[in-house]
Design a protein around this motif. Structure first.
Motif, PDB file in Angstrom:
ATOM      1  N   GLU A 160      44.002  36.450  26.435  1.00  0.00           N
ATOM      2  CA  GLU A 160      45.420  36.258  26.141  1.00  0.00           C
ATOM      3  C   GLU A 160      46.168  37.611  26.099  1.00  0.00           C
ATOM      4  OE1 GLU A 160      47.480  34.006  26.008  1.00  0.00           O
ATOM      5  OE2 GLU A 160      49.119  34.805  24.770  1.00  0.00           O
ATOM      6  N   ARG A 163      46.692  38.854  29.553  1.00  0.00           N
ATOM      7  CA  ARG A 163      47.772  38.075  30.179  1.00  0.00           C
ATOM      8  C   ARG A 163      49.143  38.607  29.727  1.00  0.00           C
ATOM      9  NH1 ARG A 163      50.918  34.233  29.178  1.00  0.00           N
ATOM     10  NH2 ARG A 163      50.143  33.819  27.089  1.00  0.00           N
ATOM     11  N   GLU A 167      52.068  40.108  32.057  1.00  0.00           N
ATOM     12  CA  GLU A 167      53.398  39.498  32.118  1.00  0.00           C
ATOM     13  C   GLU A 167      54.526  40.524  32.033  1.00  0.00           C
ATOM     14  OE1 GLU A 167      52.482  35.031  30.456  1.00  0.00           O
ATOM     15  OE2 GLU A 167      53.570  36.420  29.165  1.00  0.00           O
ATOM     16  N   GLU A 202      38.921  40.594  32.603  1.00  0.00           N
ATOM     17  CA  GLU A 202      40.181  40.022  32.109  1.00  0.00           C
ATOM     18  C   GLU A 202      41.384  40.778  32.681  1.00  0.00           C
ATOM     19  OE1 GLU A 202      40.088  37.268  30.915  1.00  0.00           O
ATOM     20  OE2 GLU A 202      38.008  37.175  30.249  1.00  0.00           O
ATOM     21  N   ALA A 206      44.308  39.203  35.095  1.00  0.00           N
ATOM     22  CA  ALA A 206      45.732  39.236  34.726  1.00  0.00           C
ATOM     23  C   ALA A 206      46.573  39.922  35.807  1.00  0.00           C
ATOM     24  CB  ALA A 206      45.903  39.951  33.385  1.00  0.00           C
TER      25      ALA A 206
END
Ligand code: SF4
Length: 340
Positions: A160, A163, A167, A202, A206
């Motif tokens: 998370e 991510r 973003e 990860e 992302a």
């Protein structure tokens, strides 16, 4: 002597090494033994091959300039044996809470004015807490708004968190493998190799570019240096940015007093990184202040094409900006623009 006889005089082991160099650019896996064969090559042959690979993929007279700032210093719970920011070692580094967004933006603007195109923000954490993420993401957005590339190094990331960084458009995430899997436990015990590989996965998931390298001069063997390069080169894809650090020995850390690595061995490591990761930006990182200009020039010849620019790294010194400008001028090298 006729030049044909020169060719026929090349010993077999050097012909083998030449074919290894020809692997560069292909999407292949490297074995530790193959990389060790590169490191074992006669120095001039290795540098010549690295320079050829370098010129195939990069401007040989250009260098990318990054500036690094510590946005949260000291008090880290991890036990990395080289690190003055680990709370458990007594190194004189003062703990500092996270910097304000304004002060980070001011530092980034100053770095840009000095010619840096990428701004890296580092925090001494095992990994960010969820409550830190809001401030970190705002910081990244504010630095991006200056037109700079952004990089962050915040420790281990949960999916998370990666991510969230993706973003806001974080360009690079730095997370080093540090050393070979076999030597790793000599250096760090509070997280394992797989933890590092998981964070890198990860980051890639992302959509963030991976910046990943290691540290040499920690008392490892040449085989261990080959093991580190093999791990990096075999990441799929290999990192866009590969920092190669030379241990800066800080009093109070367990690695203080380690036998100092021969500078030419450091240059060999740069060359092997260049040959096995031909398109990556290979960054001459920590330890540059302790290197003579001649060794730095050899590193550029071996394929390094990125440096940290600014008077300080996270907590250890870096060459003075004016000194760097003078060295680049002396070598006829220019800085690369932001998208490079
Ligand atoms: S290298 Fe990073 S994770 Fe390791 S002790 Fe230092 S700040 Fe903590």
């Amino acid at each position: 002597m006729h030049c044909n006889s020169l060719t026929s005089d090349i010993p077999n082991n050097r012909k083998v090494n030449k074919s290894l160099v020809e692997k560069a650019g292909e999407s292949v896996q490297w074995t530790v033994t193959e990389i060790q064969s590169l490191l074992d090559m006669p120095f001039n042959d290795l540098i010549f091959q690295a320079q050829q690979v370098h010129r195939r993929h990069h401007d040989a007279n250009a260098v990318q300039l990054s500036t690094l700032i510590s946005v949260k210093t000291g008090g880290c719970s991890e036990d990395c044996g080289y690190c003055p920011q680990a709370a458990r070692y007594h190194t004189g580094v003062e703990n500092q809470d996270m910097l304000s967004i304004d002060s980070v933006v001011t530092a980034a603007a100053a770095a840009k004015a000095q010619g840096a195109t990428r701004f890296c923000m580092g925090a001494a954490w095992r990994g960010p807490k969820q409550r830190d993420m809001e401030k970190v993401t705002q910081m990244i957005s504010a630095v991006k708004a200056l037109g700079m590339e952004t990089c962050a190094t915040l420790g281990m990331l949960k999916p998370e968190q990666a991510r969230q960084l993706g973003e806001v458009g974080l360009d690079y995430y730095n997370h080093n493998l540090d050393t070979s899997p076999d030597y790793y436990e000599e250096i760090i015990t509070t997280r394992n190799y797989q933890d590092r590989l998981d964070t890198l996965r990860e980051v890639r998931n992302a959509g963030i570019n991976v910046c990943c390298g290691g540290i040499v001069g920690m008392g490892e063997t040449r085989e261990a240096r080959a093991g580190l390069i093999a791990q990096l080169a075999n990441l799929d894809p290999y990192p866009n940015s590969v920092p190669v650090n030379h241990l800066v020995q800080v009093e109070g850390t367990p690695l203080y007093g380690t036998a100092v690595l021969d500078p030419l061995e450091f240059v060999r490591t740069i060359a092997a990184a260049r040959i096995t990761m031909p398109k990556a930006m290979v960054r001459l990182s920590a330890g540059r202040r302790e290197m003579s200009e001649a060794v730095q020039a050899l590193c550029f010849l071996a394929g390094a094409n990125s440096i940290f620019y600014g008077d300080k790294l996270l907590t250890t010194g870096n060459p003075d900006v004016q000194q760097d400008k003078a060295l680049l001028d002396k070598l006829g090298m220019q800085s690369l623009s932001a998208s490079s």
